[in-house]
Design an enzyme around this catalytic site. Structure first.
Site, mmCIF file in Angstrom:
data_model
loop_
_atom_site.group_PDB
_atom_site.id
_atom_site.type_symbol
_atom_site.label_atom_id
_atom_site.label_comp_id
_atom_site.label_asym_id
_atom_site.label_seq_id
_atom_site.Cartn_x
_atom_site.Cartn_y
_atom_site.Cartn_z
ATOM 1 N N SER A 40 0.801 -1.227 0.000
ATOM 2 C CA SER A 40 0.000 0.000 0.000
ATOM 3 C C SER A 40 0.833 1.275 0.000
ATOM 4 O O SER A 40 0.329 2.340 -0.326
ATOM 5 C CB SER A 40 -0.958 0.019 1.187
ATOM 6 O OG SER A 40 -0.258 0.242 2.385
ATOM 7 N N LYS A 79 1.085 4.262 6.667
ATOM 8 C CA LYS A 79 0.405 5.163 5.723
ATOM 9 C C LYS A 79 0.988 6.568 5.877
ATOM 10 O O LYS A 79 1.705 6.876 6.815
ATOM 11 C CB LYS A 79 -1.107 5.242 5.994
ATOM 12 C CG LYS A 79 -1.836 3.928 6.012
ATOM 13 C CD LYS A 79 -1.969 3.292 4.667
ATOM 14 C CE LYS A 79 -2.723 1.969 4.797
ATOM 15 N NZ LYS A 79 -2.457 1.065 3.731
#
Length: 182
Positions: A40, A79
Site C-alpha cells: 500500500s 500510511k
C-alpha cells in the site's frame, strides 16, 4: 587472582543488565524497528522493508506513520498523514486539496507514470468518506502512496492519535535503500 576474576564477572554482568534495561526502555518509549507488510505504500516502501520509527515525533502532514490497524486486531498499518485536526480534504481530478489549497504529491509520481490512466486517486471529499466536513480533534486522515491498492482512511475512516505507534524515520533494509524516507 580469583577475587579479581569474580569482580570482573560481576562488573560485566552489571553492564550487561544495564544495557538490556536501556535497550528495553528505548524500544518501548523512544524508537522501534518495524517490518512493512503489503504494497500500500509502494514505491515509497515495499513489502518486507525494515524501518525504524520514532515514538516521540510530533506528527505533521505528509509524515509516514505506523499505527494500530482499526479493522484488524493486533495488526499495524503504514500510511502517509494527509489530514490533521481541522483540515478539510478533497481530491478532484487526481489533485489533493487540503483546506481548499492544492498540494503536489511528488511521492505519487512514479505510480502515476505506470498507471494506465495516469490517474491514481478517485474524486472524493472527507465528508463523503467519513460524514465529517473537517478532521476532528485527536484524529488523522491517512492514505497509502499506492492509491489504487491501499486500504486507508477512504475505507476504514479516520484514525485516532492514540493508535499511532510512531513516525517512520529511517529505513535499514533492503541495504541498497538504507537511509531517510523520501
Amino acid at each position: 587472582m580469583k577475587e579479581n576474576t569474580k569482580k570482573e564477572m560481576i562488573s560485566w554482568a552489571k553492564s550487561f543488565i544495564v544495557a538490556i534495561i536501556l535497550a528495553f526502555i528505548c524500544r518501548q518509549f523512544l524508537f522501534s524497528p518495524i517490518t512493512v507488510f503489503g504494497e500500500s505504500m509502494s514505491p515509497s516502501f515495499l513489502d518486507h522493508d525494515k524501518v525504524v520509527i520514532s515514538k516521540t515525533s510530533k506528527i505533521q502532514r505528509f509524515d509516514v506513520i505506523v499505527f494500530d490497524a482499526p479493522d484488524i486486531e493486533n495488526e499495524h498499518y503504514i500510511k502517509r498523514v494527509i489530514g490533521l485536526p481541522g483540515d478539510s480534504i478533497e481530491v478532484k481530478n487526481d489533485v489533493l486539496y487540503i483546506n481548499g489549497k492544492a498540494y503536489k504529491e511528488p511521492y505519487l509520481d512514479e505510480n502515476k507514470r505506470i498507471s494506465p490512466s495516469n490517474s491514481l486517486t478517485e474524486d472524493f471529499s472527507l465528508l463523503e468518506k467519513t460524514g465529517k466536513s473537517k478532521v476532528p480533534d485527536n484524529m488523522l486522515f491517512v492514505m497509502g502512496d499506492n492509491r489504487l491498492n491501499s486500504k486507508d482512511s477512504r475505507t476504514f475512516g479516520l484514525i485516532s492519535y492514540d493508535s499511532v505507534i510512531g513516525e517512520v524515520k529511517f529505513r535499514f533494509y533492503p541495504l541498497n535503500e538504507i537511509g531517510l524516507p523520501k
